[in-house]
Design a protein around this motif. Structure first.
Motif, PDB file in Angstrom:
ATOM      1  N   THR A 138     -73.884 -41.183  41.710  1.00 53.87           N
ATOM      2  CA  THR A 138     -72.511 -41.661  41.819  1.00 53.87           C
ATOM      3  C   THR A 138     -72.438 -42.515  43.079  1.00 53.87           C
ATOM      4  OG1 THR A 138     -71.611 -39.713  40.716  1.00 53.87           O
ATOM      5  CG2 THR A 138     -70.095 -41.008  42.063  1.00 53.87           C
ATOM      6  N   SER A 141     -67.342 -46.974  45.068  1.00 54.66           N
ATOM      7  CA  SER A 141     -66.826 -48.261  44.609  1.00 54.66           C
ATOM      8  C   SER A 141     -65.889 -48.841  45.656  1.00 54.66           C
ATOM      9  CB  SER A 141     -66.074 -48.086  43.286  1.00 54.66           C
ATOM     10  OG  SER A 141     -65.442 -49.290  42.917  1.00 54.66           O
ATOM     11  N   HIS A 146     -61.500 -46.566  40.880  1.00 55.44           N
ATOM     12  CA  HIS A 146     -62.707 -46.843  40.097  1.00 55.44           C
ATOM     13  C   HIS A 146     -63.811 -45.859  40.485  1.00 55.44           C
ATOM     14  CE1 HIS A 146     -60.626 -50.543  39.240  1.00 55.44           C
ATOM     15  NE2 HIS A 146     -61.649 -51.033  38.527  1.00 55.44           N
ATOM     16  N   ARG A 147     -64.656 -45.552  39.529  1.00 53.60           N
ATOM     17  CA  ARG A 147     -65.868 -44.770  39.797  1.00 53.60           C
ATOM     18  C   ARG A 147     -67.067 -45.552  39.290  1.00 53.60           C
ATOM     19  NH1 ARG A 147     -68.810 -40.552  37.099  1.00 53.60           N
ATOM     20  NH2 ARG A 147     -67.245 -40.382  35.453  1.00 53.60           N
ATOM     21  N   MET A 149     -71.352 -45.443  38.750  1.00 55.93           N
ATOM     22  CA  MET A 149     -72.462 -44.496  38.638  1.00 55.93           C
ATOM     23  C   MET A 149     -73.638 -45.142  37.924  1.00 55.93           C
ATOM     24  SD  MET A 149     -70.996 -42.000  35.647  1.00 55.93           S
ATOM     25  CE  MET A 149     -70.660 -42.613  33.991  1.00 55.93           C
ATOM     26  N   THR A 496     -69.241 -48.639  35.507  1.00 57.49           N
ATOM     27  CA  THR A 496     -68.020 -48.582  36.303  1.00 57.49           C
ATOM     28  C   THR A 496     -66.868 -48.169  35.394  1.00 57.49           C
ATOM     29  OG1 THR A 496     -68.823 -50.325  37.749  1.00 57.49           O
ATOM     30  CG2 THR A 496     -66.463 -49.861  37.806  1.00 57.49           C
TER      31      THR A 496
END
Length: 514
Positions: A138, A141, A146-147, A149, A496
């Protein structure tokens, strides 16, 4: 098959081969009445006649492998690990038989044949644990809400091309990881050692039957020549090709795979060196040097081929090493007391003699190197390991001769020793014998060994499966077996996820529309 010779108290080679193949579940049709003959280096006699695949057979195998991959990639990784666990159990149950077959077909002494199968068992255990640890990352961002990975996915059919000197272990290093990664595998073994490959395939099929639900064609075996290997290197449906062997072979494979933008894992030649410094424990050094230089009759990619000794201990170490070379047990690898078995064939013997002639012409002092037991076994090639004292690192010293030749060079400083050590095209394995902490750390640092494997107070030969195996420069740059080598058998995706109600762009880019 021809009548077989018998060692002291040993069964005839061909007879024992038949019994082992049947005990391992290999159908008679797989090793009788074929077009390619298989000879035991122990006696030089024919021990099998195997059918060969054609390029058309190879293309069909690739098609089956694609179909198997498409099914296998959907199986959860821990479940895939269960198949590898069952394979490891089959190997445990048949370690004695398979190890003995390695001895008969490749000429390794009994303990080395068994040790090779143990490597297979160990990598299966490693891969089973790995099947629950195919982890991503992970990543922070820069955009709110937002994430980001990384995820890893199966890549596709993997071609595995192996060499004669480790006829089964190298397949397992690749196959165990590829299978838990979700890939199918196609194996092209050395033309010199197909019987052990047939045995491993039989054990895999037994494990797959116990597993239940493994797709047909998940692991396939192709016995043949360069034209069969070319199908694996050229077919775009095989995204990864792992090849173990000579630098010459690697140049061909690497170029052909790269031409179609495939990925290659190359584990090629080694010209491995050990440095002995004044502070070294010479008893320990002697034992480490002897096994690394003479084990497997010098036919390991990690064999010690260059010994770089400080002048302060040269006269104390080298005479002892000469005595060890003159007294080591050479003979039938099945016999107790034998430490050095035969070379694989006549070509290996001739290559060794050519290298020794070049060293002799340069003024080297050579101990050993002669053929032994020629009258007793004219079709087999047993040699006394050669210790070659030479004044400088001439061209032949920079070349890997796949035979038991150890070139000895005298030095006067650590800097000179490291320069000699790194002054060859290959970069697989290396070692230093020293009790000086500064010297050890220098050797392991960026200004020290330029190899993929660097050891202190052990020889360069005999890697464990937990570490990534491979090297730099003409060794190819590939890594097999442990650590994070599994990543080479998978493809990476960066993901994302926007869980906000806005759409901020990266790097602060503004792109507003009505």
């Amino acid at each position: 098959m021809a009548n077989s010779e018998t060692g002291k108290g040993q069964r005839p080679v061909a007879e024992e081969t038949v019994q082992l193949l049947r005990a391992l579940g290999v159908p008679d049709k797989s090793w009788r009445n074929g077009t390619r003959t298989v000879r035991s280096p122990i006696t030089g006699e024919i021990i099998g006649e195997v059918p060969e695949a054609s390029p058309e057979d190879a293309a069909q195998a690739v098609a089956r492998s694609v179909a198997a991959f498409e099914a296998w990639r959907t199986v959860p990784a821990p479940r895939r690990g269960e198949l590898v666990r069952l394979l490891g159990e089959e190997l445990r149950a048949h370690k004695a038989e398979l190890g003995r077959l390695v001895t008969l077909e490749a000429g390794k002494i009994v303990s080395e044949g068994l040790g090779e199968v143990q490597e297979m068992i160990d990598i299966c255990d490693f891969a089973v644990g790995l099947s629950r640890q195919l982890y991503g990352l992970t990543i922070a961002s820069e955009r709110p809400g937002h994430r980001m990975m990384e995820t890893w996915h199966p890549v596709g059919p993997v071609g595995i091309i192996t060499a004669f000197n480790f006829p089964v272990a190298v397949w397992s290093w690749n196959a165990a990881l590829a299978l838990v990664a979700g890939d199918s595998v196609i194996w092209k073994p050395s033309e010199k050692t197909p019987l052990t490959a047939l045995a491993v395939q039989a054990l895999f099929e037994r494990a797959a039957s116990a597993f239940g639900g493994a797709p047909e064609g998940l692991s396939q075996l192709l016995i043949g020549g360069a034209d069969v290997g070319a199908v694996l290197t050229d077919d775009t449906r095989v995204p990864v090709v792992s090849a173990t062997g000579s630098t010459r072979m690697g140049r061909i494979v690497g170029e052909r795979v790269a031409r179609r933008f495939g990925r290659s894992i190359l584990e090629l030649g080694g010209n491995n060196a050990a440095i002995v410094r004044p502070s070294a424990d010479l008893d320990l050094s002697l034992r480490g040097i002897a096994f690394a230089a003479m084990g497997t009759a010098g036919q390991r990619c990690t064999t010690l081929r260059r010994l770089i000794v400080d002048g302060a201990v040269y006269d104390a170490l080298i005479p002892r090493l000469v005595r060890a070379y003159s007294s080591v047990g050479i003979g039938d690898p099945r016999e107790a007391g034998t430490l050095i078995g035969p070379l694989i064939d006549k070509a290996a013997y001739e290559g060794m003699q050519k290298a020794l002639d070049a060293a002799r012409a340069a003024g080297a002092r050579i101990h050993g190197g002669e053929r032994v037991r020629a009258d007793e076994r004219p079709d087999a090639y047993y040699v006394r390991p050669a210790l070659v004292e030479i004044g400088e690192q001439i061209e032949i010293v920079k070349h890997e001769t796949f035979a038991p030749i150890l070139y000895v060079l005298r030095t006067s400083s650590l800097e000179e020793a490291i320069a000699l050590h790194n002054g060859v095209p290959q970069g697989l394995s290396s070692s230093i014998f020293t009790n000086d902490l500064r010297e050890a750390e220098t050797f392991l640092s960026a200004e020290g060994s330029d190899c993929g494997i660097a050891n202190v107070n052990i020889g360069p030969s005999g890697a464990e499966i937990g570490g990534a195996f491979g090297g730099e420069k003409e060794t190819g740059g590939g890594r097999e077996s442990g650590s994070d080598a599994w990543k080479a058998y998978m493809r990476r995706a960066t993901n994302t996820i926007n869980y906000s109600r806005s759409l901020p762009l990266a790097q602060g880019v503004s792109f507003d529309i009505d």
